[in-house]
Design a protein around this motif. Structure first.
Motif, short mmCIF file in Angstrom:
data_model
loop_
_atom_site.label_atom_id
_atom_site.label_comp_id
_atom_site.label_asym_id
_atom_site.label_seq_id
_atom_site.Cartn_x
_atom_site.Cartn_y
_atom_site.Cartn_z
N VAL A 1 0.86 -1.19 0.00
CA VAL A 1 0.00 0.00 0.00
C VAL A 1 0.89 1.24 0.00
O VAL A 1 1.68 1.43 0.93
N HIS B 1 -4.43 -6.30 3.70
CA HIS B 1 -4.44 -4.98 3.09
C HIS B 1 -4.35 -3.89 4.17
O HIS B 1 -3.61 -2.91 4.01
N SER C 1 -4.31 -0.52 -2.91
CA SER C 1 -3.45 -1.65 -2.55
C SER C 1 -3.17 -2.52 -3.77
O SER C 1 -3.96 -2.59 -4.71
#
Length: 544
Positions: free
Chosen positions: A353, A520, A363
């Motif tokens: 990210v 993420h 991401s």
């Protein structure tokens, strides 16, 4: 192709008229365009309709906006007509495409929605599109009570809305042989031409009536026995779409929403151009605070849920970013950092990210268990994204990328989130070592603080200064409209230990309540880690 068919092709591909003022809509131009389109297709005869049907088969948004009519009896009190062409705003059109993608991919999905956002009309319109243009489909609608699914004469029931859609269509768009007296039955609408049907079920019987192409379950958070409904539907359909406003913190619906195993779409009032500060102020004045929180603000927290990053704050961050992008106030990416959560392949994805100041990027994920490949892909992505540094988790699987990074001409820093917090001082006067058990807790709380400030800032802007407060850009975080990142940021909970320190929910605990590793979100958290010490042992740079 004849002149008449050329004209049909032109009207099908022409830009649709849009509303110029959503709060005071004038539908005259849209109705006029509908009328002209209908005249053009009719002038080409049967060939014109065949061309139109072929076009609409792969263009659901255009089919809906060209022919669906909605009904709202509240309009009559203002002297307006209650029937309106369904002109969708951007988020509704995006939702149509999202549903179709779930259907084609045979995936489950969840829609969290603010009150009165048109979600039912969108889903019913998709059902009409499938029923009309795709042979042999079965669309199921379920809800907690039968009269919510179908009650003759009640325009709030789902099937009565469907009847309005069908009754307002030109005759040519009705199935050949369709007779309302034969083919419109209680909780069942049949297409005699192509064999498609739309069926309804209610309560604990949802999913038990037979197989379906796609199932929409309305008010899913209020089902009496959602586990049984889910089990029944999982056997009888490939695509389940759960639709609801929040109900109770920690209930079945909220667990599914934050579990990380289901794709989530959000229809919030802030993205509805018909609504604004005045509308919100009216709801705030008329609704109980807990009802406002659930049904308008989509607030799952309630009491005692301890979500670190509330979903409403995450949404505000995305909305503020969109607003600033529209105003041209987002700076070009430069001198960024990238957080890298290293996975082991399979369900453990590697995720990068990027972040440039207060702006966080979409991401990027890899399913690869080769740490050399992961390091190479991360470096390539970071360079393309104009990031000067990668901050990666240096424990567990993350250890494997260290050697690869040392061979690259790129600055990286290994982050052990299990280490002690920094000595950062917080507004309450405490430093991080007094507030958190480890660095992981500090980083998650940093994200929380940035999101809280961003939420307050957006509330100030979106309510013309009636709510919230302004903050400096460096005290905020602007998130992308990234479904996985948004969902995962609101998954982990925190607990307060007897010492008063905050601890982030462990991955084992997440897994025990059905939540996969939030890869993420953890990559995003790593992007917030403090910069490397010059010459420090946790810093790798250059070729060795």
């Amino acid at each position: 192709m004849s002149v008449e068919l050329d004209a049909v092709w032109d009207v099908l591909h022409a830009p649709r008229k849009r509303l110029k003022n959503w709060k005071r809509p004038n539908y005259n131009e849209i109705f006029r365009q509908r009328s002209d389109r209908l005249d053009t297709i009719r002038a080409a005869g049967q060939d014109g309709w065949e061309l139109a049907f072929e076009y609409y088969k792969t263009h659901p948004v255009e089919a809906i906006e060209d022919w669906v009519t909605t009904y709202d009896p509240r309009k009559t009190s203002d002297g307006e007509a209650p029937y309106m062409p369904f002109t969708m705003f951007d988020k509704q059109r995006e939702f149509v495409e999202w549903i179709i993608e779930r259907y084609h991919n045979k995936e489950e999905g969840l829609l969290e929605k603010s009150r009165d956002g048109g979600a039912s009309w969108v889903c019913l319109s998709i059902a009409w599109w499938m029923w009309t243009f795709h042979s042999g489909t079965v669309v199921l609608f379920g809800s907690r009570k039968e009269d919510l699914v179908d009650e003759l004469g009640n325009p709030d029931s789902l099937f009565e809305k469907l009847r309005i859609i069908i009754r307002m269509l030109p005759d040519e768009l009705l199935p050949i042989g369709y007779d309302e007296r034969k083919h419109d039955n209680h909780m069942r609408l049949s297409n005699p031409e192509n064999g498609s049907s739309i069926v309804g079920e209610a309560g604990n019987q949802v999913g038990r009536g037979g197989r379906s192409s796609i199932a929409f379950v309305d008010e899913a958070a209020f089902l009496e026995k959602p586990e049984k409904v889910d089990s029944a539907l999982s056997e009888n359909t490939n695509t389940r779409i759960w639709i609801s406003t929040p109900n109770l913190p920690g209930d079945w619906f909220s667990k599914r929403r934050f579990g990380g195993r289901i794709l989530v779409f959000t229809l919030s009032w802030q993205e509805d151009p018909r609504k604004g500060p005045k509308w919100y102020a009216g709801k705030k004045a008329s609704l109980e605070p807990e009802v406002l929180a659930r049904e308008v603000d989509l607030d799952y927290e309630g009491t005692g849920s301890n979500i670190i990053c509330p979903a409403s704050w995450v949404r505000s961050s995305v909305q503020l970013r969109k607003f600033l992008e529209k105003e041209g106030l987002i700076p070009e990416p430069h001198a960024g950092v990238a957080g890298l959560d290293v996975g082991g392949g399979g369900t453990g994805l590697s995720v990068l990210v990027p972040k440039w100041g207060a702006v966080m990027g979409h991401s990027i994920e890899w399913d690869d268990d080769d740490t050399i490949n992961i390091a190479g892909a991360a470096e390539e992505a970071a360079r393309k994204l104009k990031c000067d540094m990668i901050l990666y988790d240096s424990v567990g699987v993350g250890k494997g990328v260290l050697a690869a990074f040392r061979r690259m001409d790129f600055v990286t820093k290994g982050i052990n989130v299990g280490n002690k917090p920094t000595r950062k001082r917080w507004p309450d006067g405490k430093n991080s070592r007094k507030k958190f058990t480890n660095l992981k807790g500090e980083l998650w709380w940093t994200m929380r603080s940035l999101l809280q400030a961003t939420h307050q800032h957006w509330m100030f802007i979106s309510t013309d200064g009636k709510n919230g407060e302004l903050h400096k850009l460096e005290d905020m975080i602007l998130l992308p409209d990234d479904h996985k990142l948004k969902s995962q940021l609101s998954q982990p909970l925190y607990i307060r230990l007897e010492t008063g320190k905050m601890q982030v929910e462990a991955k084992k605990k997440l897994k025990s309540r059905g939540v996969d590793s939030p890869d993420h979100a953890e990559a995003a958290i790593l992007a917030l880690a403090p910069p490397p010490r010059r010459g420090g042992s946790d810093r790798t740079t250059g070729l060795v």
